[in-house]
Structures are given as structure tokens and as C-alpha cells.
Design a protein around this motif. Structure first.
Motif, PDB file in Angstrom:
ATOM      1  N   LYS A  62     -18.390  95.935  -9.978  1.00  0.00           N
ATOM      2  CA  LYS A  62     -17.403  95.717  -9.864  1.00  0.00           C
ATOM      3  C   LYS A  62     -17.471  94.758  -8.562  1.00  0.00           C
ATOM      4  O   LYS A  62     -16.560  93.776  -7.677  1.00  0.00           O
ATOM      5  CB  LYS A  62     -16.609  96.756  -9.822  1.00  0.00           C
ATOM      6  CG  LYS A  62     -14.858  96.124  -9.245  1.00  0.00           C
ATOM      7  CD  LYS A  62     -13.982  95.229  -9.833  1.00  0.00           C
ATOM      8  CE  LYS A  62     -12.228  95.846 -10.112  1.00  0.00           C
ATOM      9  NZ  LYS A  62     -11.957  94.039 -10.321  1.00  0.00           N
ATOM     10  N   ASP A  66     -16.091  91.080  -7.674  1.00  0.00           N
ATOM     11  CA  ASP A  66     -14.571  90.828  -6.528  1.00  0.00           C
ATOM     12  C   ASP A  66     -15.221  89.786  -5.905  1.00  0.00           C
ATOM     13  O   ASP A  66     -14.465  88.941  -4.340  1.00  0.00           O
ATOM     14  CB  ASP A  66     -14.029  92.694  -5.920  1.00  0.00           C
ATOM     15  CG  ASP A  66     -13.793  93.198  -7.208  1.00  0.00           C
ATOM     16  OD1 ASP A  66     -13.524  92.810  -7.988  1.00  0.00           O
ATOM     17  OD2 ASP A  66     -13.327  94.415  -5.911  1.00  0.00           O
ATOM     18  N   PRO A  92      -8.251  93.901 -13.957  1.00  0.00           N
ATOM     19  CA  PRO A  92      -8.030  94.335 -12.241  1.00  0.00           C
ATOM     20  C   PRO A  92      -7.867  96.150 -12.622  1.00  0.00           C
ATOM     21  O   PRO A  92      -7.152  96.594 -13.672  1.00  0.00           O
ATOM     22  CB  PRO A  92      -6.801  94.401 -12.124  1.00  0.00           C
ATOM     23  CG  PRO A  92      -6.370  93.624 -13.509  1.00  0.00           C
ATOM     24  CD  PRO A  92      -7.528  93.057 -13.942  1.00  0.00           C
ATOM     25  N   ARG A  95      -6.468  99.801  -8.575  1.00  0.00           N
ATOM     26  CA  ARG A  95      -6.336  99.988  -6.878  1.00  0.00           C
ATOM     27  C   ARG A  95      -5.969  97.853  -6.435  1.00  0.00           C
ATOM     28  O   ARG A  95      -4.959  97.578  -5.650  1.00  0.00           O
ATOM     29  CB  ARG A  95      -7.574  99.878  -6.073  1.00  0.00           C
ATOM     30  CG  ARG A  95      -8.012 100.256  -4.831  1.00  0.00           C
ATOM     31  CD  ARG A  95      -8.681 100.844  -4.341  1.00  0.00           C
ATOM     32  NE  ARG A  95      -9.201 100.893  -2.971  1.00  0.00           N
ATOM     33  CZ  ARG A  95     -10.132 101.252  -2.331  1.00  0.00           C
ATOM     34  NH1 ARG A  95     -11.494 101.430  -2.839  1.00  0.00           N
ATOM     35  NH2 ARG A  95     -10.233 101.322  -1.198  1.00  0.00           N
ATOM     36  N   ASP A  96      -6.225  97.467  -7.247  1.00  0.00           N
ATOM     37  CA  ASP A  96      -6.648  96.031  -7.204  1.00  0.00           C
ATOM     38  C   ASP A  96      -4.770  95.235  -7.663  1.00  0.00           C
ATOM     39  O   ASP A  96      -4.263  94.892  -6.580  1.00  0.00           O
ATOM     40  CB  ASP A  96      -7.284  94.772  -8.438  1.00  0.00           C
ATOM     41  CG  ASP A  96      -8.407  95.490  -8.127  1.00  0.00           C
ATOM     42  OD1 ASP A  96      -9.211  95.549  -7.362  1.00  0.00           O
ATOM     43  OD2 ASP A  96      -9.827  95.137  -9.334  1.00  0.00           O
ATOM     44  N   LYS A  99      -2.983  96.628  -4.408  1.00  0.00           N
ATOM     45  CA  LYS A  99      -3.132  95.624  -3.588  1.00  0.00           C
ATOM     46  C   LYS A  99      -2.030  94.364  -3.112  1.00  0.00           C
ATOM     47  O   LYS A  99      -1.925  93.439  -2.209  1.00  0.00           O
ATOM     48  CB  LYS A  99      -4.681  94.928  -3.222  1.00  0.00           C
ATOM     49  CG  LYS A  99      -5.261  96.121  -2.462  1.00  0.00           C
ATOM     50  CD  LYS A  99      -6.825  96.186  -2.361  1.00  0.00           C
ATOM     51  CE  LYS A  99      -8.465  96.077  -2.226  1.00  0.00           C
ATOM     52  NZ  LYS A  99      -9.383  96.126  -1.955  1.00  0.00           N
ATOM     53  N   SER A 100      -2.009  93.907  -5.022  1.00  0.00           N
ATOM     54  CA  SER A 100      -1.148  92.270  -5.227  1.00  0.00           C
ATOM     55  C   SER A 100       0.038  92.214  -4.577  1.00  0.00           C
ATOM     56  O   SER A 100       0.908  91.835  -4.242  1.00  0.00           O
ATOM     57  CB  SER A 100      -1.418  92.114  -6.907  1.00  0.00           C
ATOM     58  OG  SER A 100      -2.681  92.102  -6.898  1.00  0.00           O
TER      59      SER A 100
END
Length: 107
Positions: A62, A66, A92, A95-96, A99-100
Motif C-alpha cells: 500500500k 501511495d 482507498p 484513513r485515505d 484524509k480526503s
């Protein structure tokens, strides 16, 4: 210390003798179970939960995705023969997604 530097230091100590890279107590190659046990022990001592060799492998792949590494290279490093298996690392994580959402300016 990075893993690369730690490995370089280990090779300097170990020397160029033939044999396993990481020998066990008997001098023979460590078994898969030896490695699993070590990871469990160190994770427990660090009070980390759900750390397994599989989780570490997934985290590595991952992180490569990333960082923008191509799927074919990640697949090669992970030993995947099917890019569809590697493609799951592009999905995603929770956590991804968080963050977005955090990128939005809430006032």
C-alpha cells in the motif's frame, strides 16, 4: 534507521559467509513460524495489535502504491502474478477517505 541501513549493518557484521541471511539459533534458516513468533513478540512488547507478516506485507505494498509506484512493479516486489491481486492496494482505506474529508475547509 531505515531497513536498508539496518540490512547493510547486518551484512557487515555477518560477513560474506555462505548460508542463510537470517540464521536461527541453530545456525539454519529461520522457519516461517520463527518469523511469525518474532513479529508477534515484538508487536506485543510494543503494545501493537493485529500485527502479522501479512499485515506488514499489505502495508508495504500500500505504501508503494501511495508513493506512486506502478502496479507492475508493486506486483513484482510482492510476488503477484496477477495484477488484479495487486490492484486491491489502490482501493482507498478508511484513513485515505478521512484524509480526503479533512482537506475540506470547514469554518
Amino acid at each position: 534507521m531505515t531497513a536498508r541501513k539496518a540490512l547493510k549493518n547486518w551484512l557487515a557484521v555477518r560477513g560474506s559467509e555462505p548460508g542463510p541471511l537470517f540464521p536461527g539459533k541453530t545456525g539454519r534458516a529461520m522457519t516461517i513460524r520463527n518469523i511469525e513468533y518474532m513479529i508477534e513478540k515484538y508487536a506485543y512488547n510494543a503494545r501493537l495489535e493485529d500485527i502479522t507478516p501479512h499485515v506488514l506485507r499489505h502495508t508495504f505494498c500500500k505504501a508503494l502504491v501511495d508513493a506512486g509506484e506502478s502496479l507492475d512493479r508493486v506486483a513484482e516486489l510482492a510476488g503477484h502474478s496477477d495484477l488484479n491481486v495487486t490492484a486491491r492496494y489502490t482501493r482507498p482505506t478508511r484513513r485515505d477517505l478521512q484524509k480526503s474529508v479533512n482537506k475540506l475547509a470547514w469554518e
